[in-house]
Write a protein that holds these residues in place. Structure first.
Motif, PDB file in Angstrom:
ATOM      1  N   ALA A  93      -3.037 -17.139   4.271  1.00  0.00           N
ATOM      2  CA  ALA A  93      -2.649 -18.373   3.572  1.00  0.00           C
ATOM      3  C   ALA A  93      -1.862 -18.073   2.297  1.00  0.00           C
ATOM      4  N   GLU A  94      -2.240 -17.012   1.609  1.00  0.00           N
ATOM      5  CA  GLU A  94      -1.502 -16.639   0.392  1.00  0.00           C
ATOM      6  C   GLU A  94      -0.020 -16.440   0.710  1.00  0.00           C
ATOM      7  N   TYR A  95       0.245 -15.703   1.777  1.00  0.00           N
ATOM      8  CA  TYR A  95       1.637 -15.435   2.155  1.00  0.00           C
ATOM      9  C   TYR A  95       2.342 -16.734   2.532  1.00  0.00           C
ATOM     10  N   ILE A  96       1.627 -17.593   3.246  1.00  0.00           N
ATOM     11  CA  ILE A  96       2.248 -18.845   3.705  1.00  0.00           C
ATOM     12  C   ILE A  96       2.512 -19.792   2.532  1.00  0.00           C
ATOM     13  N   PHE A  97       1.516 -19.942   1.660  1.00  0.00           N
ATOM     14  CA  PHE A  97       1.687 -20.843   0.507  1.00  0.00           C
ATOM     15  C   PHE A  97       2.822 -20.387  -0.394  1.00  0.00           C
ATOM     16  N   GLU A  98       2.848 -19.104  -0.668  1.00  0.00           N
ATOM     17  CA  GLU A  98       3.882 -18.627  -1.590  1.00  0.00           C
ATOM     18  C   GLU A  98       5.252 -18.727  -0.932  1.00  0.00           C
ATOM     19  N   ASP A  99       5.326 -18.357   0.331  1.00  0.00           N
ATOM     20  CA  ASP A  99       6.619 -18.377   1.012  1.00  0.00           C
ATOM     21  C   ASP A  99       7.114 -19.802   1.231  1.00  0.00           C
ATOM     22  N   LEU A 100       6.257 -20.665   1.751  1.00  0.00           N
ATOM     23  CA  LEU A 100       6.723 -22.008   2.101  1.00  0.00           C
ATOM     24  C   LEU A 100       6.685 -22.980   0.922  1.00  0.00           C
ATOM     25  N   ALA A 101       5.573 -23.011   0.211  1.00  0.00           N
ATOM     26  CA  ALA A 101       5.410 -24.044  -0.825  1.00  0.00           C
ATOM     27  C   ALA A 101       5.747 -23.537  -2.219  1.00  0.00           C
ATOM     28  N   ARG A 102       5.982 -22.245  -2.370  1.00  0.00           N
ATOM     29  CA  ARG A 102       6.336 -21.650  -3.669  1.00  0.00           C
ATOM     30  C   ARG A 102       5.296 -21.975  -4.745  1.00  0.00           C
ATOM     31  N   ILE A 103       4.035 -21.898  -4.377  1.00  0.00           N
ATOM     32  CA  ILE A 103       2.949 -22.068  -5.346  1.00  0.00           C
ATOM     33  C   ILE A 103       2.253 -20.710  -5.479  1.00  0.00           C
ATOM     34  N   PRO A 104       2.027 -20.235  -6.718  1.00  0.00           N
ATOM     35  CA  PRO A 104       1.348 -18.945  -6.872  1.00  0.00           C
ATOM     36  C   PRO A 104      -0.089 -19.012  -6.349  1.00  0.00           C
ATOM     37  N   VAL A 105      -0.482 -17.963  -5.652  1.00  0.00           N
ATOM     38  CA  VAL A 105      -1.814 -17.942  -5.038  1.00  0.00           C
ATOM     39  C   VAL A 105      -2.509 -16.632  -5.356  1.00  0.00           C
ATOM     40  N   GLU A 106      -3.815 -16.724  -5.625  1.00  0.00           N
ATOM     41  CA  GLU A 106      -4.636 -15.518  -5.717  1.00  0.00           C
ATOM     42  C   GLU A 106      -5.752 -15.636  -4.704  1.00  0.00           C
ATOM     43  N   VAL A 107      -6.054 -14.551  -4.042  1.00  0.00           N
ATOM     44  CA  VAL A 107      -7.131 -14.564  -3.051  1.00  0.00           C
ATOM     45  C   VAL A 107      -8.226 -13.635  -3.533  1.00  0.00           C
ATOM     46  N   GLU A 108      -9.438 -14.145  -3.558  1.00  0.00           N
ATOM     47  CA  GLU A 108     -10.532 -13.355  -4.119  1.00  0.00           C
ATOM     48  C   GLU A 108     -11.725 -13.336  -3.166  1.00  0.00           C
ATOM     49  N   TYR A 109     -12.419 -12.207  -3.153  1.00  0.00           N
ATOM     50  CA  TYR A 109     -13.734 -12.196  -2.535  1.00  0.00           C
ATOM     51  C   TYR A 109     -14.617 -13.073  -3.408  1.00  0.00           C
ATOM     52  N   ALA A 110     -15.319 -14.011  -2.808  1.00  0.00           N
ATOM     53  CA  ALA A 110     -16.159 -14.925  -3.579  1.00  0.00           C
ATOM     54  C   ALA A 110     -17.148 -14.162  -4.450  1.00  0.00           C
ATOM     55  N   SER A 111     -17.676 -13.070  -3.933  1.00  0.00           N
ATOM     56  CA  SER A 111     -18.700 -12.307  -4.666  1.00  0.00           C
ATOM     57  C   SER A 111     -18.123 -11.654  -5.917  1.00  0.00           C
ATOM     58  N   GLU A 112     -16.877 -11.234  -5.875  1.00  0.00           N
ATOM     59  CA  GLU A 112     -16.243 -10.623  -7.044  1.00  0.00           C
ATOM     60  C   GLU A 112     -15.826 -11.688  -8.041  1.00  0.00           C
ATOM     61  N   PHE A 113     -15.259 -12.744  -7.517  1.00  0.00           N
ATOM     62  CA  PHE A 113     -14.795 -13.844  -8.368  1.00  0.00           C
ATOM     63  C   PHE A 113     -15.937 -14.380  -9.236  1.00  0.00           C
ATOM     64  N   ARG A 114     -17.067 -14.650  -8.613  1.00  0.00           N
ATOM     65  CA  ARG A 114     -18.141 -15.350  -9.336  1.00  0.00           C
ATOM     66  C   ARG A 114     -18.755 -14.490 -10.429  1.00  0.00           C
ATOM     67  N   TYR A 115     -18.666 -13.178 -10.302  1.00  0.00           N
ATOM     68  CA  TYR A 115     -19.343 -12.317 -11.288  1.00  0.00           C
ATOM     69  C   TYR A 115     -18.395 -11.652 -12.274  1.00  0.00           C
ATOM     70  N   ARG A 116     -17.096 -12.011 -12.214  1.00  0.00           N
ATOM     71  CA  ARG A 116     -16.214 -11.248 -13.085  1.00  0.00           C
ATOM     72  C   ARG A 116     -15.637 -12.066 -14.243  1.00  0.00           C
ATOM     73  N   ASN A 117     -16.280 -13.151 -14.588  1.00  0.00           N
ATOM     74  CA  ASN A 117     -15.835 -13.978 -15.702  1.00  0.00           C
ATOM     75  C   ASN A 117     -14.354 -14.348 -15.554  1.00  0.00           C
TER      76      ASN A 117
END
Ligand code: F6R
Length: 366
Positions: free
Chosen positions: A68-92
């Motif tokens: 989805a990151e590749y598709i969103f950035e390529d088609l809709a030109r919106i910046p995207v970050e993809v995170e493992y939920a477990s890393e995201f929630r604990y890394r402030n």
């Protein structure tokens, strides 16, 4: 209950043409030239004003997020970050009211993904869910969402959930591209009509099954396997490797093909099977040269290519063809033979395909 199949996993692999169709049915109106999705239509401003989209998920759903990151950035030109939920929630993480968080989850019950949603909500982000299980915790916790209509997924290894997640996220990206004016209606229409062809093309990709079974027999006793892809096929390589390790217990790694020379190439010798996804659109020449590098080190090459390919066929030990499609939609087809490959290898090794050891269908503890 398995509809004549030996395992739920195989049944669910074969259900993908229908599952994808069910997922866009009533949403994708090609003739009218529109995509209708209430959860997005009602929140279009949130998406259009977003600074960026943050995607959180675990496992296979995280791989769908990468596509989805590749598709969103390529088609809709919106910046995207993809995170493992477990890393995201604990890394402030830095999250603001101008962010949109998309959580992807088949079960809708994954503990880390749920916690990531709560965190993003506290910080004021708009949270959108892509779930398969109706009324699940994640479906209830999100501000809005779109269901995948894969039907119940019983096999622990996720298959049809993955392709339907990609389908929903593609619809979302296309809607945003259109609303932002990045797409003219001709291009939009081209995507809609091609999406309508996908179930039939998945059907054709499933015809590789007997060939894939033969290939599985050759490599079923390998202790390792490497999966390589570039661009849209990089997440497919990760997903192919995950499928193999979780059900066959063979150690497998997925890599972006160009990263091979930064380490994994040291692993390649005549005993190493390397699955390379080398479809015609997107970096084809580059991946052909990666294949040459593997071949000169005597690695065994199992290539997934576009129908009619000639160049890779000359180099690879085995060639599996999938139909041609738009580059952005490639993962929906290339992932099919990799699901089948892991399935057959696991069956040949006597593994419990539907309930692999140590794994649970929904991970409700962190
Ligand atoms: C792999 C697999 C897992 C799940 C992961 C997330 O085949 O099934 O990696 O994808 O546990 O689960 P959901 O999507 O239910 O949040």
């Amino acid at each position: 209950e398995k509809g004549g199949f030996d395992h739920f996993m195989l049944k669910e692999i074969y259900e993908q043409p229908r599952a994808i169709l069910d997922t866009y049915r009533g949403r994708l109106l090609a003739k009218e030239g529109i995509i209708r999705m209430a959860g997005i239509d009602q929140n279009m401003e949130k998406f259009l004003n977003a600074n960026r989209i943050i995607i959180v998920a675990c496992g296979t759903s995280w791989h769908a997020g990468l596509v989805a990151e590749y598709i969103f950035e390529d088609l809709a030109r919106i910046p995207v970050e993809v995170e493992y939920a477990s890393e995201f929630r604990y890394r402030n993480p830095v999250v603001t009211e101008n962010d949109v968080l998309i959580a992807i989850s088949q079960s809708g019950e994954t503990a880390d993904t749920l916690a990531a949603i709560k965190l993003a909500k506290e910080k004021g982000a708009f949270v959108f869910g892509v779930c398969n299980v109706v009324g699940s915790s994640i479906a209830r916790e999100t501000d809005a969402g779109a269901y995948t209509h894969a039907g119940p997924e019983i096999g622990v290894a996720s298959t049809k959930a993955f392709t339907t997640q990609i389908t929903v996220l593609t619809l979302l990206a296309l809607k945003l591209a259109k609303a932002k004016g990045v797409f003219n209606s001709t291009r939009f229409h081209e995507y809609l009509t091609e999406l309508e062809q996908i179930p039939a093309k998945v059907e054709r990709a499933l015809l590789t099954n007997p060939l894939v079974e033969i290939i599985a027999k050759v490599y079923k006793d390998s202790p390792n396997c490497l999966y390589l892809g570039r661009g849209y096929n990089f997440p497919v390589a990760l997903e192919g490797a995950l499928k193999l390790k979780e059900i066959s217990y063979i150690h497998a790694e997925g890599y972006p093909a160009a990263e091979m020379k930064h380490g994994p190439i040291a692993l390649i010798d005549e005993h190493m099977p390397v699955v390379v996804i080398a479809t015609s659109k997107g970096h084809y020449e580059k991946i052909v040269s990666n294949i040459q590098e593997i071949k000169s080190r005597k690695g065994k090459i199992i290539a997934v290519v576009t129908e009619g390919d000639v160049q890779v066929r000359e180099l690879a030990d085995h060639v599996i063809e999938v139909p041609e499609t738009l580059e952005n939609l490639t993962p929906l087809l290339t992932t099919i033979p990799l699901q089948l490959l892991s399935y057959h290898i696991a069956v040949m090794r006597g593994c419990n395909v539907d309930q692999p050891r140590n794994l649970a269908k929904s991970v409700t503890v962190e």
